[in-house]
Enzyme design. Structure first.
Site, PDB file in Angstrom:
ATOM      1  N   LYS A  45      -9.084   2.008  -2.658  1.00 26.05           N
ATOM      2  CA  LYS A  45      -9.444   1.522  -1.321  1.00 26.05           C
ATOM      3  C   LYS A  45     -10.821   2.022  -0.914  1.00 26.05           C
ATOM      4  O   LYS A  45     -11.118   3.213  -0.996  1.00 26.05           O
ATOM      5  CB  LYS A  45      -8.386   1.987  -0.323  1.00 26.05           C
TER       6      LYS A  45
ATOM      7  N   GLU B  58       0.835  -1.202   0.000  1.00 28.79           N
ATOM      8  CA  GLU B  58       0.000   0.000   0.000  1.00 28.79           C
ATOM      9  C   GLU B  58       0.876   1.260   0.000  1.00 28.79           C
ATOM     10  O   GLU B  58       1.814   1.374   0.786  1.00 28.79           O
ATOM     11  CB  GLU B  58      -0.881  -0.020   1.248  1.00 28.79           C
TER      12      GLU B  58
ATOM     13  N   CYS C 154      -5.206  -2.792   2.987  1.00 25.01           N
ATOM     14  CA  CYS C 154      -5.116  -2.559   4.429  1.00 25.01           C
ATOM     15  C   CYS C 154      -6.437  -2.824   5.150  1.00 25.01           C
ATOM     16  O   CYS C 154      -6.835  -3.967   5.322  1.00 25.01           O
ATOM     17  CB  CYS C 154      -4.601  -1.147   4.695  1.00 25.01           C
TER      18      CYS C 154
END
Length: 516
Positions: free
Chosen positions: A342, A283, A393
């Site tokens: 995300k 990430e 994440c």
């Protein structure tokens, strides 16, 4: 009771609920004391089934809240590891305040699930034991589903079993994490009933039922676990992982940029020389906005053009004049064929909830100058090898996110993360969540993190490779693309409404025949 006896009794109840909540908080990774979860909620059940305090507020609200705060508080104590934030220019004392405020806020948010469950017990605690067990379990699962549909979720009861109880976690293939949640809560509920009836001859029946349910769940999970994967050579994919190990203290400074470009470019070239089909980086591994003008000046991009190996690039994208935390699928010709933005951004870290009201009070814990915006839920991540299931994440905590992508054709999981903000406990729990997602959707998972724990996980939840923490690492491994569909992928969480319907039906029947 006298007032003094009542006060002493209340204190004893609070201590009992706090102790059992603390025990439940020790069950997740890295402690992995998962067997305790199958008994740690007994006092919680007893408190609401057989309230011994005259105040409903204490029996059905306060006591469950104490249990929830202790469970979530211990399980999430790693949140305090964001301190110190002095590298961001935050004074030491203010950094400590931010760390404990964040931990406390998230603890209370998780504990609210238990409080809500306890509040509903006002309506079902006097029912016959069978409908009570079914309704209470369904309510617990329903509340967890409600919270997991919000922007903030982590401590589902099911994650107390990961990674230690791989057989039990395979129940997640049936109806997702709520299958495991339901099993844990039902066993605890039966044992609680046995405790309540301990002076009666009937006490042995709920004990036997609890033992039988536990064994049946473990055996069913073991059967799913024992099935061969039957992967074939034509579905093989050799994936390279780069764990860059760029400390957050320098990540967005010139030294961090230099180390990132050097480490990821060199690692990419080495993995390409090993014959990998693709390389995954973590990430926001590259501290740049992934646009065509910027790409030309990035050594990592030039290495893709020279070596012709696909890269899954963790960096920043743009959307509506804001930034996105994105994973880009870049083929060997340097063409960006897909991107994933995300969806589940970290509150206080990547955005401020209710910023209109809290923005002036809370400084963002992110060094970015621009606001991050979340991606759309219906994204499809294309790769040169077929569709992939992408997660960045915090996405790992949301099972439905992975289920949806598997249902639309995702054949393997790519998980990119940067856990450098936190302590090793968080890294272990994050790995445990990705392990659950791999089992639930029956897919191989590849994890690339900045500072650990990077991993290769097979569809049975077995970790085939696990990196060290705070080290620069390169790893190449073979995974397999899969198109299987578990019951959870096909039908989602069908168990919770079924439990609710069975509970209501059994309640009606017991009332008709006069059982209490």
């Amino acid at each position: 009771m006298t007032e003094k006896q009542t006060n002493e009794h209340t204190r004893a109840l609070i201590l009992a609920l706090a102790a059992s909540g603390l025990i439940m908080g020790l069950t997740p990774a890295p402690q992995n004391l998962w067997p305790l979860a199958w008994a740690a909620a007994i006092p919680l059940w007893v408190a609401v089934i057989r309230p011994t305090h005259q105040s409903k507020l204490i029996s059905h609200i306060l006591l469950p809240s104490v249990w929830g705060i202790c469970y979530h508080g211990v399980a999430l104590f790693w949140m305090t590891g964001i301190h110190p934030l002095t590298w961001m220019g935050v004074p030491w004392l203010a950094s400590l305040g931010i760390a404990f405020f964040t931990w406390g806020l998230i603890t209370l948010w998780g504990a609210a699930t238990v409080t809500l469950w306890g509040a509903t017990s006002i309506f079902w605690h006097r029912c016959h034991p069978l409908p009570r067990l079914l309704i209470a379990t369904a309510v617990w699962c329903g509340v967890e589903s409600l919270w997991s549909a919000s922007t903030l979720w982590w401590t589902a009861l099911a994650y107390t079993q990961s990674p230690g109880n791989l057989a039990g976690l395979h129940l997640g293939q049936l109806a997702g994490p709520n299958t495991v949640n339901a099993a844990i809560m039902a066993v605890n509920g039966l044992l609680a009933q046995a405790w309540i009836n301990r002076r009666e001859l009937t006490a042995k029946f709920p004990v036997l039922a609890a033992i039988g349910l536990f064994i049946c769940c473990q055996m069913a999970g073991l059967w799913l676990y024992s099935r061969p994967l039957n992967d074939t050579a034509n579905t093989a994919l050799k994936i390279g992982i780069i764990q860059g190990n760029i400390p957050n203290q320098i990540k967005f400074a010139s030294e961090g940029w230099r180390r990132a470009l050097e480490g990821y470019t060199t690692g990419y070239r080495e993995l390409a020389a090993q014959g990998v089909d693709a390389v995954l980086i973590p990430e926001t591994a590259l501290p740049y906005i992934w646009t065509e003008p910027n790409q030309q000046s990035i050594s990592f991009y030039r290495a893709i053009l020279e070596n012709g190996v696909t890269a899954f690039v963790g960096t920043f994208g743009t959307k509506d004049n804001s930034l996105t935390n994105s994973l880009f699928s870049v083929n060997g010709r340097g063409e960006t064929i897909s991107r994933y933005d995300k969806i589940h951004l970290v509150p206080l870290g990547e955005y401020i909830p209710f910023e209109k009201y809290l923005g002036k009070i809370i400084n963002r814990l992110s060094p970015l100058d621009a606001h991050l915006v979340r991606g759309e839920k219906n994204q499809v991540f294309e790769t040169p090898f077929g569709k992939a299931i992408a997660g960045i994440c915090f996405d790992s905590a949301f099972a439905e996110h992975f289920r949806r992508q598997a249902a639309t054709g995702g054949e393997f999981i790519l998980s990119a993360a940067n856990d450098a903000h936190y302590a090793a406990d968080m890294m272990a729990q994050h790995h445990a969540l990705d392990l659950m997602r791999a089992i639930e959707v029956d897919r191989w998972a590849v994890r690339a993190t900045n500072t650990g724990l990077s991993a290769i996980i097979n569809p049975h939840g077995e970790t085939k490779w696990l990196s060290q923490i705070n080290t620069y690492e390169l790893h190449a491994d073979t995974i397999y693309r899969r198109t299987t569909e578990t019951l959870y992928v096909r039908w989602g969480d069908w168990l919770t409404p079924l439990l609710g319907c069975l509970g209501i039906a059994s309640l009606i029947i017991t009332r008709i025949i006069g059982l209490r």
